[in-house]
Design an enzyme around this catalytic site. Structure first.
Site, PDB file in Angstrom:
ATOM      1  N   LYS A  50       0.836  -1.105   0.081  1.00  0.00           N
ATOM      2  CA  LYS A  50      -0.068   0.035   0.107  1.00  0.00           C
ATOM      3  C   LYS A  50       0.889   1.320  -0.168  1.00  0.00           C
ATOM      4  CE  LYS A  50      -4.056   2.013   2.637  1.00  0.00           C
ATOM      5  NZ  LYS A  50      -4.813   1.807   4.039  1.00  0.00           N
ATOM      6  N   SER A 106      -9.635   1.460   2.856  1.00  0.00           N
ATOM      7  CA  SER A 106      -8.812   2.320   1.955  1.00  0.00           C
ATOM      8  C   SER A 106      -7.650   1.547   1.358  1.00  0.00           C
ATOM      9  CB  SER A 106      -8.018   3.231   2.891  1.00  0.00           C
ATOM     10  OG  SER A 106      -7.220   2.883   3.870  1.00  0.00           O
ATOM     11  N   SER A 143      -9.798  -0.881   7.377  1.00  0.00           N
ATOM     12  CA  SER A 143      -9.142  -1.002   6.011  1.00  0.00           C
ATOM     13  C   SER A 143      -8.372  -1.887   5.207  1.00  0.00           C
ATOM     14  CB  SER A 143      -8.300   0.319   5.891  1.00  0.00           C
ATOM     15  OG  SER A 143      -9.153   1.597   5.632  1.00  0.00           O
TER      16      SER A 143
HETATM   17  N1  GLN Z   1     -13.071   3.676   6.506  1.00  0.00           N
HETATM   18  C1  GLN Z   1     -12.298   4.073   7.735  1.00  0.00           C
HETATM   19  C2  GLN Z   1     -12.168   5.687   7.593  1.00  0.00           C
HETATM   20  O1  GLN Z   1     -12.451   6.344   6.669  1.00  0.00           O
HETATM   21  C3  GLN Z   1     -11.431   3.215   7.904  1.00  0.00           C
HETATM   22  C4  GLN Z   1     -10.082   3.363   7.296  1.00  0.00           C
HETATM   23  C5  GLN Z   1      -9.096   2.738   7.861  1.00  0.00           C
HETATM   24  O2  GLN Z   1      -8.824   1.840   8.306  1.00  0.00           O
HETATM   25  N2  GLN Z   1      -7.710   3.406   7.142  1.00  0.00           N
HETATM   26  O3  GLN Z   1     -11.612   6.042   8.337  1.00  0.00           O
END
Ligand code: GLN
Length: 495
Positions: free
Chosen positions: A83, A158, A182
């Site tokens: 990532k 994400s 995420s």
């Molecule tokens: N979707 C969640 C957010 O927008 C979690 C994102 C993540 O785990 N990086 O914060």
């Protein structure tokens, strides 16, 4: 085995290990096959922000030399991707943001250093929501990644690039990061395995921070056994991360078994609620029934504060964002606006032009929640609820060994369908955020299909007890065929 037949069909890290150790294929041949697969499908999937082809082949040649010298490791010669918030010295690391345009980190994240030392091959860097804020990878400033199962739908986020790359056969495994879901939510939407380890199990050194008290790096893989292999390489104390725990890492890959007799699986009523798609709920209920058939005892548990977890997270995470993202000022690295006539204006226009809408929204919410007069009402209260959530998990784990739930309330949704409604987007993580708040490990495994799209079951474990979590997930996976299903794109793409 022909090279073309290698990449499609969900080849696992374990499969590649056997092929490499038996000298049936070299790391260079395997790496070339993955690079060909990326060239064949990535214009449609868009998992990759950067492909490091020359570096990958150089690392593969080195791996072949090490193999020839009799060395081995779980990942020696195995192609993977990261990532794009994991620092890689000299290789562009964008965090999915305009504000890091042109940034080449001067050092490596510990996870990359460990994988590289163990001989893994870096294929490139993967798309993501900007600064990991999002659930669909549509918040990336660079590209929108598509779900390999249906290119009109999102891969989740994400770590959408990381999940889609594994599902599309573009890497044997990838690393993502999970702050509120995420790794697990995109794994669920892309039909792969995603593990969020215990907070502190894996070093965050070199992970570009979103919310430091929640961020944790985890693997996305085709199988649970692969997740155990990758975790065994990246886990363990790191003096460079003061929150990495000096806790011994058990030999996870050897602790997997098929039998679940004696295991108590907690089923919390609070995770089976209105708003979950019926096809998701029935697949997960069937998954839980399968755990019982494998010998596990089901017990009802209660986690009454679950309903508060999401709103608590959206105070604490933005509060940490407001602090962590203050470093992007256009002075030290990354993008700088030329529009400012003095220092303050340069800061302001750099941040205005460099950050996307979701990042700005969180900076503002977080700054507000921390401001004098509101701190007690929001941030302090949220921290108290967080403690309560943790205490409720502790109480539940006196009655059970793992907790089972859906990973996400829906399957992959259409690109563009939730971008205008942040709350609908935030709800994607309603079942993953509680374990993040408690800092405990959780995994998503493929458990079914609804409207032709994958469904994931989440298993949550006790802190630092990834061994039990992986054992349960592995036994489940071995008794079903869901993890073997491949998107049609993989079969048809060639490469
Ligand atoms: N979707 C969640 C957010 O927008 C979690 C994102 C993540 O785990 N990086 O914060």
């Amino acid at each position: 085995m022909r090279r073309e037949s290698l990449v499609p069909g969900g080849v696992t890290v374990g499969d590649l290990r056997r092929l490499l150790d038996a000298r049936e294929l070299s790391s260079v041949e395997i790496t070339e096959a993955y690079l060909a697969r990326i060239a064949a499908v990535d214009d449609r999937v868009r998992s990759f922000i950067t492909v490091t082809g020359d570096l990958a082949l150089e690392q593969a040649r080195q791996a072949d030399r090490r193999l020839a010298a009799g060395e081995t490791s779980p990942v020696l010669g195995v192609p993977m991707a990261l990532k794009d918030l994991l620092s890689t010295a000299g290789i562009a690391t964008t965090c999915g943001s305009r504000i890091l345009r042109g940034y080449h980190p001067p050092y490596d994240a510990t996870v990359y250093a460990r994988l590289r030392d163990a001989g893994a091959v870096l294929l490139g860097k993967l798309n993501m929501d900007e600064f990991a804020m999002g659930s669909s990878t549509e918040n990336s400033a660079l590209a929108i990644t598509a779900n390999p199962w249906d290119l009109a739908t999102v891969p989740g986020g994400s770590s959408g690039g990381a999940a889609a790359a594994v599902a599309a056969g573009e890497a044997a495994f990838t690393l993502g990061s999970d702050t509120g879901g995420s790794v697990r939510q995109p794994a669920s939407l892309c039909g792969v395995v995603g593990l969020k380890p215990t907070y502190g199990r894996v070093s965050r050194f070199g992970l570009i921070a979103f919310a430091s008290s929640l961020d944790q790096i985890g693997p996305l893989t085709h199988t649970v056994a692969d997740a155990a292999l990758v975790l065994s390489v990246i886990a363990g104390h790191d003096p460079l991360d003061s929150t990495s725990a000096p806790v011994e890492v058990p030999d996870l890959p050897t602790q997997l078994g098929a039998d679940l007799r004696g295991l108590r699986v907690g089923v919390p009523a609070e995770y089976f609620i209105a708003g979950t798609e019926p096809g998701v709920e029935s697949a997960v209920r069937e998954g839980i029934a399968q755990l019982e058939r494998l010998g596990a005892a089901l017990v009802e548990v209660s986690l009454p504060s679950t309903g508060y977890a999401l709103s608590t997270y959206y105070i604490i995470a933005p509060a940490e964002v407001s602090s962590n993202l203050s470093r992007y000022d256009g002075v030290k690295y990354g993008y700088r606006s030329d529009d400012g006539v003095d220092l303050i204006e340069t800061y302001l226009s750099t941040r205005d032009q460099g950050f996307g809408a979701e990042v700005k929204r969180r900076i503002m919410v977080g700054t507000y929640a921390l401001s004098s007069g509101y701190y007690d009402a929001y941030y302090l209260k949220a921290q108290k609820v967080r403690t309560l959530i943790k205490a409720e998990f502790d109480a539940a784990f006196e009655r059970c060994d793992v907790i089972a739930s859906p990973t996400s309330p829906s399957v992959a949704f259409k690109i563009g369908s939730r971008t205008a409604d942040p709350i609908a987007m935030y709800l994607s993580d309603v079942f993953t955020i509680p374990a993040s708040m408690a800092g405990i490990p959780a995994i998503s495994v493929p458990c079914g299909s609804s409207d032709g799209l994958p469904v994931g079951m989440q298993l949550i474990g006790r802190a630092f007890d990834e061994a039990t979590l992986l054992r349960a997930a592995h036994a489940y996976e071995r008794s079903t065929e869901w993890h073997k299903r491949q998107p049609a794109l993989v079969a048809s793409a060639g490469g």
